[in-house]
Motif scaffolding. Structure first.
Motif, PDB file in Angstrom:
ATOM      1  N   ARG A  73      -7.797   0.641  12.746  1.00  0.00           N
ATOM      2  CA  ARG A  73      -7.089  -0.610  12.467  1.00  0.00           C
ATOM      3  C   ARG A  73      -6.206  -0.484  11.226  1.00  0.00           C
ATOM      4  N   TRP A  74      -6.706   0.199  10.192  1.00  0.00           N
ATOM      5  CA  TRP A  74      -5.915   0.369   8.972  1.00  0.00           C
ATOM      6  C   TRP A  74      -4.661   1.189   9.246  1.00  0.00           C
ATOM      7  N   LEU A  75      -4.778   2.238  10.053  1.00  0.00           N
ATOM      8  CA  LEU A  75      -3.614   3.068  10.355  1.00  0.00           C
ATOM      9  C   LEU A  75      -2.533   2.275  11.087  1.00  0.00           C
ATOM     10  N   GLY A  76      -2.935   1.287  11.855  1.00  0.00           N
ATOM     11  CA  GLY A  76      -1.972   0.487  12.615  1.00  0.00           C
ATOM     12  C   GLY A  76      -1.545  -0.793  11.936  1.00  0.00           C
ATOM     13  N   SER A  77      -1.937  -0.969  10.673  1.00  0.00           N
ATOM     14  CA  SER A  77      -1.704  -2.234   9.982  1.00  0.00           C
ATOM     15  C   SER A  77      -0.239  -2.462   9.604  1.00  0.00           C
ATOM     16  N   GLY A  78       0.508  -1.381   9.409  1.00  0.00           N
ATOM     17  CA  GLY A  78       1.882  -1.520   8.957  1.00  0.00           C
ATOM     18  C   GLY A  78       2.016  -1.774   7.462  1.00  0.00           C
ATOM     19  N   ARG A  79       0.910  -1.842   6.728  1.00  0.00           N
ATOM     20  CA  ARG A  79       0.945  -2.063   5.280  1.00  0.00           C
ATOM     21  C   ARG A  79       0.804  -0.705   4.580  1.00  0.00           C
ATOM     22  N   THR A  80       1.723  -0.403   3.704  1.00  0.00           N
ATOM     23  CA  THR A  80       1.824   0.931   3.106  1.00  0.00           C
ATOM     24  C   THR A  80       0.496   1.456   2.582  1.00  0.00           C
ATOM     25  N   TYR A  81      -0.167   0.686   1.742  1.00  0.00           N
ATOM     26  CA  TYR A  81      -1.357   1.222   1.069  1.00  0.00           C
ATOM     27  C   TYR A  81      -2.616   1.077   1.912  1.00  0.00           C
ATOM     28  N   THR A  82      -2.593   0.195   2.891  1.00  0.00           N
ATOM     29  CA  THR A  82      -3.698   0.147   3.855  1.00  0.00           C
ATOM     30  C   THR A  82      -3.640   1.384   4.730  1.00  0.00           C
ATOM     31  N   VAL A  83      -2.434   1.730   5.201  1.00  0.00           N
ATOM     32  CA  VAL A  83      -2.262   2.956   5.992  1.00  0.00           C
ATOM     33  C   VAL A  83      -2.643   4.174   5.160  1.00  0.00           C
ATOM     34  N   ARG A  84      -2.164   4.219   3.924  1.00  0.00           N
ATOM     35  CA  ARG A  84      -2.471   5.357   3.049  1.00  0.00           C
ATOM     36  C   ARG A  84      -3.981   5.488   2.838  1.00  0.00           C
ATOM     37  N   PHE A  85      -4.671   4.355   2.662  1.00  0.00           N
ATOM     38  CA  PHE A  85      -6.115   4.396   2.464  1.00  0.00           C
ATOM     39  C   PHE A  85      -6.814   4.950   3.704  1.00  0.00           C
ATOM     40  N   GLY A  86      -6.385   4.517   4.884  1.00  0.00           N
ATOM     41  CA  GLY A  86      -6.986   5.008   6.125  1.00  0.00           C
ATOM     42  C   GLY A  86      -6.811   6.510   6.289  1.00  0.00           C
ATOM     43  N   ILE A  87      -5.607   7.004   5.988  1.00  0.00           N
ATOM     44  CA  ILE A  87      -5.365   8.446   6.068  1.00  0.00           C
ATOM     45  C   ILE A  87      -6.241   9.181   5.052  1.00  0.00           C
ATOM     46  N   GLY A  88      -6.366   8.609   3.865  1.00  0.00           N
ATOM     47  CA  GLY A  88      -7.224   9.218   2.845  1.00  0.00           C
ATOM     48  C   GLY A  88      -8.664   9.330   3.302  1.00  0.00           C
ATOM     49  N   CYS A  89      -9.150   8.307   4.009  1.00  0.00           N
ATOM     50  CA  CYS A  89     -10.520   8.367   4.543  1.00  0.00           C
ATOM     51  C   CYS A  89     -10.657   9.516   5.535  1.00  0.00           C
ATOM     52  N   LEU A  90      -9.677   9.680   6.427  1.00  0.00           N
ATOM     53  CA  LEU A  90      -9.735  10.780   7.399  1.00  0.00           C
ATOM     54  C   LEU A  90      -9.681  12.124   6.686  1.00  0.00           C
ATOM     55  N   MET A  91      -8.904  12.217   5.643  1.00  0.00           N
ATOM     56  CA  MET A  91      -8.784  13.472   4.898  1.00  0.00           C
ATOM     57  C   MET A  91     -10.075  13.807   4.155  1.00  0.00           C
TER      58      MET A  91
END
Length: 223
Positions: free
Chosen positions: A121-139
């Motif tokens: 859901r975070w990756l699809g949010s369209g909000r810069t830092y929400t997306v960045r946070f989601g990617i950081g979790c995967l990393m």
């Protein structure tokens, strides 16, 4: 501790030289919103305030340091449901890379399965830092035994139009090249990322100490 008392403590802890450094480091937020409190002091204060103080209900905050306190309090929470609930309320207010990247929730390492739907859901949010946070979790959580091939696919599919998203995508793939090389090298060979993110990924990879020299040499040929 009341919001006014917290603000007073922050101003008492300010370091003007550090404030000036931080203002240069985080140029996308108003400089006057940065008081200049060093991270160790903020972490100590976050523990003192705690999750039950009511501070987490005072969104939006007025300055960078209050957002940092909020992030550090969430990072230390021990109940998964409450932590995710608080996090989802806070993420829309995160407005800089430092608050985003320093919000490392230790609890998540024990709940990787339950966390995945939230990350999606975070990756699809369209909000810069929400997306960045989601990617950081995967990393940070899913490049070891929890790795699945659909994860880099999801990261490659995010909109990299924002600089701070593109940089995190590049960071993810550079880290994945160190840990899951065979699975992710096709994304570079096939130029699955936009040109700027592709370039940044290779740059980060050749600067990494975790990638062997022969692979770095090959990556240079893919520029």
């Amino acid at each position: 501790m009341t919001p006014e008392e917290i603000k007073q403590r922050l101003h008492e802890l300010r370091d003007e030289k550090y404030r000036d450094f931080q203002r240069r480091l985080i140029p996308n937020i108003p400089p006057e919103s940065i008081i200049g409190v060093r991270t160790p002091e903020l972490r100590k204060l976050a523990k003192e305030i705690g999750a039950d103080s009511g501070f987490l209900d005072t969104l939006p905050h007025e300055n960078f340091e209050e957002n940092q306190l909020h992030a550090f309090i969430i990072s230390g929470m021990r109940d998964f449901g409450e932590c995710v609930s608080r996090l989802e309320k806070f993420l829309p207010y995160v407005d800089n890379w430092a608050t985003c990247d320093q919000m490392t929730v230790k609890l998540f390492r024990k709940h990787t399965t339950e966390l995945l739907p939230y990350i999606e859901r975070w990756l699809g949010s369209g909000r810069t830092y929400t997306v960045r946070f989601g990617i950081g979790c995967l990393m940070n959580l899913y490049l070891g035994s929890q790795f699945r091939k659909e994860q880099p696919e999801a990261v490659a599919g995010v909109d990299c139009g924002e600089y701070y998203v593109s940089m995190m995508v590049a960071w993810y793939f550079a880290t994945a090249l160190a840990k899951q090389y065979d699975a992710v090298i096709p994304y570079i060979e096939q130029r699955r990322l936009d040109p700027e993110t592709h370039r940044r990924t290779i740059q980060k990879s050749v600067e990494s100490f975790r990638i062997p020299d022969e692979r770095k040499q090959y990556l240079r040929t893919l520029k």
